[in-house]
Design an enzyme around this catalytic site. Structure first.
Site, PDB file in Angstrom:
ATOM      1  N   ASN A 166       0.849  -1.184   0.000  1.00 24.28           N
ATOM      2  CA  ASN A 166       0.000   0.000   0.000  1.00 24.28           C
ATOM      3  C   ASN A 166       0.892   1.245   0.000  1.00 24.28           C
ATOM      4  OD1 ASN A 166       0.666   0.696   2.766  1.00 24.28           O
ATOM      5  ND2 ASN A 166      -0.846  -0.804   3.448  1.00 24.28           N
TER       6      ASN A 166
ATOM      7  N   GLU B 196       3.154   1.798   3.026  1.00 25.15           N
ATOM      8  CA  GLU B 196       4.292   0.874   3.064  1.00 25.15           C
ATOM      9  C   GLU B 196       5.386   1.300   2.100  1.00 25.15           C
ATOM     10  OE1 GLU B 196       1.687  -3.072   4.364  1.00 25.15           O
ATOM     11  OE2 GLU B 196       2.194  -2.722   2.259  1.00 25.15           O
TER      12      GLU B 196
ATOM     13  N   ASP C 273      -5.940  -7.920   2.253  1.00 28.36           N
ATOM     14  CA  ASP C 273      -5.949  -9.375   2.073  1.00 28.36           C
ATOM     15  C   ASP C 273      -6.933  -9.772   0.976  1.00 28.36           C
ATOM     16  OD1 ASP C 273      -4.091  -9.826   4.186  1.00 28.36           O
ATOM     17  OD2 ASP C 273      -5.703  -9.543   5.618  1.00 28.36           O
TER      18      ASP C 273
END
Length: 265
Positions: A138, A141, A209
């Site tokens: 993302n 990150e 996820d």
């Protein structure tokens, strides 16, 4: 769907495996590590009796990473047991010791020999996973990894293009919450993918996820990176409109792709 990982010899670990088995997940690859505590996340919700509740805090009970030659050998053996006929592999790395260099090397050999895609989702160690098909960091990150903040999307795209080259992957899919996604493919200009559904999500728990799961399923089915990213974008757009750690059905995904607004759960 087969899972390879480690749990502690405790109630949380046995409950997790029991529920996964009940959901039809092949858990033969999950090992029990004596003396290890299963990582547990407790979400504290607030709200009136007859009103929707919102998460206000999350309490994580972590343990030292599962490590040691015996754990590594068991993990490698379990992976080889279940990986014989898989069509894709997802590496989900939260630095708990499971995605070790040894098992990563085995996955790399499998991907090369069978020409199957490997997808990487690593919270802190993305640069440890090079030469795989794709990864799904993302935006936060990416900023932490590169130690810089991006005020303009063009700057983010340039940096992510260089990151993709450094990783040696074919495609990098960067998720940006309600700003959608950016897909960077080798030899192609950056592609911005607009978020679908509401710009005000109800609960983003587990959205990443869901994205990588849908992305992996599409790639395993032969979809291009672009089509797989679009499918993953719709999958994420559906689950963020549900409360808690949610899933979506094939019908909900189809409805979203066809332009129907996701329902609220």
């Amino acid at each position: 769907f087969s899972l390879v990982g480690a749990v502690g010899d405790d109630t949380a670990g046995s409950s997790l495996v029991e529920n996964l088995n009940a959901a039809g997940v092949d858990c033969r690859g999950v090992i029990v590590v004596p003396g290890q505590q299963t990582t547990t996340k407790v979400r504290v919700l607030a709200g009136h009796l007859h009103s929707p509740r919102q998460q206000v805090i999350r309490i994580d009970y972590d343990n030292a990473p599962a490590s040691g030659a015996d754990v590594t050998q068991q993990m490698v053996a379990q992976f080889k047991t279940v990986a014989g006929d898989v069509d894709a592999v997802v590496i989900s790395d939260y630095n708990y010791g499971v995605a070790s260099e040894a098992i990563t090397a085995v996955i790399r050999d499998l991907a090369r020999d069978r020409e199957i895609p490997v997808l990487v989702d690593s919270r802190h160690r993305l640069l440890h996973f090079r030469e795989f098909a794709t990864a799904t960091p993302n935006e936060d990150e990416v900023e932490q990894l590169l130690n810089r903040n991006f005020d303009q999307v063009e700057e983010l795209e340039t940096a992510c293009s260089l990151l993709r080259e450094e990783l040696g992957c074919q495609a990098l899919l960067v998720t940006r919450g309600n700003n959608g996604m950016i897909l960077l493919q080798k030899g192609e200009p950056a592609q911005r993918i607009e978020a679908v559904g509401s710009r005000q999500p109800i609960d983003v728990t587990g959205a990443g996820d869901t994205v990588i799961a849908a992305y992996a399923l599409a790639l395993a089915s032969g979809a291009s990176f672009e089509d797989a990213a679009q499918i993953a974008n719709h999958a994420g757009g559906v689950v963020v409109m549900k409360r808690g750690t949610a899933t979506l059905s094939a019908q909900e995904l189809t409805n979203s792709i066809n332009g129907e607004r996701p329902g609220h759960d």
